[in-house]
Scaffold this active site. Structure first.
Site, mmCIF file in Angstrom:
data_model
loop_
_atom_site.group_PDB
_atom_site.id
_atom_site.type_symbol
_atom_site.label_atom_id
_atom_site.label_comp_id
_atom_site.label_asym_id
_atom_site.label_seq_id
_atom_site.Cartn_x
_atom_site.Cartn_y
_atom_site.Cartn_z
ATOM 1 N N GLU A 90 -24.725 41.882 15.916
ATOM 2 C CA GLU A 90 -24.900 40.477 15.781
ATOM 3 C C GLU A 90 -25.929 40.156 14.762
ATOM 4 O OE1 GLU A 90 -23.283 39.367 20.122
ATOM 5 O OE2 GLU A 90 -25.314 39.710 19.795
ATOM 6 N N ARG A 146 -30.069 36.400 11.207
ATOM 7 C CA ARG A 146 -31.195 36.365 10.183
ATOM 8 C C ARG A 146 -30.834 37.169 8.900
ATOM 9 N NH1 ARG A 146 -36.433 34.700 11.713
ATOM 10 N NH2 ARG A 146 -35.911 35.565 13.653
ATOM 11 N N ARG A 169 -40.710 26.551 12.123
ATOM 12 C CA ARG A 169 -40.886 27.846 12.346
ATOM 13 C C ARG A 169 -42.307 28.265 12.200
ATOM 14 N NH1 ARG A 169 -39.481 31.906 9.703
ATOM 15 N NH2 ARG A 169 -39.309 33.378 11.305
ATOM 16 N N CYS A 190 -46.381 13.212 12.050
ATOM 17 C CA CYS A 190 -47.406 12.851 12.456
ATOM 18 C C CYS A 190 -47.813 13.606 13.568
ATOM 19 C CB CYS A 190 -47.462 11.222 13.173
ATOM 20 S SG CYS A 190 -47.091 9.936 11.962
ATOM 21 N N TYR A 228 -32.561 29.961 10.575
ATOM 22 C CA TYR A 228 -33.340 29.181 11.763
ATOM 23 C C TYR A 228 -34.314 28.027 11.090
ATOM 24 C CZ TYR A 228 -31.850 33.053 14.346
ATOM 25 O OH TYR A 228 -31.200 34.185 14.845
HETATM 26 C C1 LIG Z 1 -30.311 35.413 18.142
HETATM 27 C C2 LIG Z 1 -29.371 36.322 18.310
HETATM 28 C C3 LIG Z 1 -28.823 37.128 17.384
HETATM 29 C C4 LIG Z 1 -29.175 37.081 16.120
HETATM 30 O O1 LIG Z 1 -30.657 37.489 15.999
HETATM 31 P P1 LIG Z 1 -31.063 37.830 14.344
HETATM 32 O O2 LIG Z 1 -32.463 37.745 14.408
HETATM 33 O O3 LIG Z 1 -30.913 36.288 13.712
HETATM 34 O O4 LIG Z 1 -30.179 38.767 13.642
HETATM 35 C C5 LIG Z 1 -27.820 38.245 17.982
HETATM 36 N N1 LIG Z 1 -27.367 38.098 19.219
HETATM 37 C C6 LIG Z 1 -28.002 37.248 20.299
HETATM 38 C C7 LIG Z 1 -27.491 37.620 21.636
HETATM 39 C C8 LIG Z 1 -29.090 36.471 19.901
HETATM 40 O O5 LIG Z 1 -29.395 35.575 20.999
#
Ligand SMILES: *Cc1c(COP(=O)(O)O)cnc(C)c1O
Length: 431
Positions: A290, A293, A330, A361, A390
């Site tokens: 998954e 980023r 961030r 502000c 993000y």
């Molecule tokens: C945020 C998240 C991701 C992605 O994380 P990255 O650092 O953006 O690759 C994947 N799986 C789950 C469950 C997340 O919460």
């Protein structure tokens, strides 16, 4: 080089995906999020190819869409054959609104409401990743009412620690996400899920954190998870076939970030999984990864106009921009590092040290402190690199700032993908 999307043209201006940043700022105004479609697509393909090359294609890449969620992003990742993960009804709605195949959607989150669960089940999302026991009960109830079988996986905390910021570490026992292994919680819920009539337990999920550069924590987590699948088989007689390894692969924000090509992760994780599966005599599972980023982070740049330069003698110089924490929280959240460029002086040396201040502000509304940059002047276009992930997705209307527009660039051509908010947008829900 921070990102391969960045270049320079004959005018000496910085480019993103071949488009002149100064011209983009002029055409669309600032602040402006700029994305390089070619790099997004390339990243999608590299993740996919790594599973083909090292894991016999027995897996699927699910774009973690919280990194950057908008219609065009779901269209792009969908067209590349990726699935996606969503963490709210809103993200799910956005994905479905462009015809994203619901079977290729995973629904994550540590507090999905019954309404969200019903929406997900009715929409036919592929997998719900169950985070807690209340959710399991709710899914069983809703699925029974709807007369269907819910495909789920369970979010497990593998107890693996990784070196990243505390706020983005999620694999350790003290985390709000998922079930812990160490105290038997994970096994207990898995056995419970296996008994639910309207639930189909397909496997387990883990996600150890974000912005991780080492391969070891991923390999460790993969092996721990496979051992858990093996233990579960021993206790229940059920062999689940799916393992979700989460995301979290690090990207380059500054030169010193040592982002590895993704295939290195995949090569090592595949090897670790294959060895463990042989050792335990457990069938090699289908995997999901998954990345969020790492798909979109380096493909994005934010452009601002410098509005004031304020030097406090013997203290520091503030460079004020027309955005800030409202479009990029961030730095305020976790002191994120960024590379700062003055796009119209890109080829000049970075002989200036400045603190980039937003227009909210809040004294903490900073994008970077004491950062090297080309000497800024009022009217210059400032570029903050690696802001694809993000940033837009975390943007707010604090101080009633309008969220910026976003453009997608492809080979020098740009197109608007998110309109700039207007004052009317700001009051449209006010009564
Ligand atoms: C945020 C998240 C991701 C992605 O994380 P990255 O650092 O953006 O690759 C994947 N799986 C789950 C469950 C997340 O919460």
């Amino acid at each position: 080089m921070i990102s391969e999307s960045i270049g320079v043209n004959a005018l000496g201006n910085m480019t993103v995906g071949g488009a002149d940043c100064v011209a983009l700022a002029k055409q669309y105004a600032t602040p402006l999020y700029v994305f390089d479609e070619a790099l997004i697509r390339k990243n999608c393909r590299e993740f996919k190819a790594s599973i083909d090359e090292y894991y016999s294609g027995n897996g699927m890449v699910m774009y973690a869409s919280k990194a950057f969620s908008c219609k065009e992003m779901y269209r792009i990742v969908g067209s590349e054959g990726l699935g996606c993960d969503v963490v709210s009804g809103g993200e799910l709605y956005t994905a479905l609104s462009v015809g994203f195949n619901p079977e290729n959607i995973m629904f994550h989150g540590n507090n999905k409401t019954p309404e969200e669960l019903e929406y997900a089940l009715k929409s036919g999302v592929g997998r719900i990743i169950v985070d807690n026991s209340t959710e399991l009960v709710n899914i069983e109830k809703i699925a029974t009412e709807l007369n269907l079988k819910a495909n789920i996986m369970l979010r497990i905390k593998p107890g693996v620690d990784c070196h990243t910021h505390d706020y983005i570490r999620t694999g350790q026992i003290d985390s709000k996400f998922g079930f812990a292994l160490e105290n038997g919680e994970a096994m207990e819920i898995a056995l419970k899920a296996a008994e639910c009539k309207s639930i189909n337990l397909l496997g387990f999920d883990c996600h150890i954190g974000s912005q991780i550069f080492e391969t070891e924590p991923f390999c460790d987590a993969a092996v721990i998870m496979l051992s858990f699948m093996n233990d579960f088989r021993a206790k229940s007689g059920i062999t689940v076939s799916e393992l979700d390894l989460g995301g979290g692969f690090g990207v380059k924000y500054v030169e010193t970030d040592g982002a590895l090509p993704f295939k290195v992760f995949m090569e090592k994780v595949s090897k670790a999984l294959k060895e463990a599966s042989e050792r335990l005599n457990f069938p090699i599972p289908k995997i999901y990864i998954e990345p969020g980023r790492s798909i979109v982070g380096e493909a994005g740049v934010t452009l601002y106009t410098v509005g004031a330069v304020k030097t406090i003698k013997d203290v520091r110089t503030y460079v004020a921009i027309d955005g800030g924490m409202a479009d990029n929280p961030r730095y305020a959240l976790y002191q994120a590092e960024y590379d700062i460029e003055i796009a119209n002086k890109y080829t000049e040396p970075k002989s200036f040290i400045g603190t980039v201040a937003g227009k909210c502000c809040e004294s903490g509304d900073l994008i970077q402190e004491n950062a090297p940059m080309q000497p800024p002047q009022v009217g210059d276009i400032m570029a903050v690199l690696t802001t694809g992930a993000y940033n837009y997705s975390m943007a707010s209307n604090y101080n009633r700032l309008c969220r910026p527009a976003a453009v997608m660039v492809n080979n020098g051509e740009s197109r608007l993908i998110i309109k700039r908010e207007t004052f009317e947008d700001l009051i449209k829900n006010d009564i």
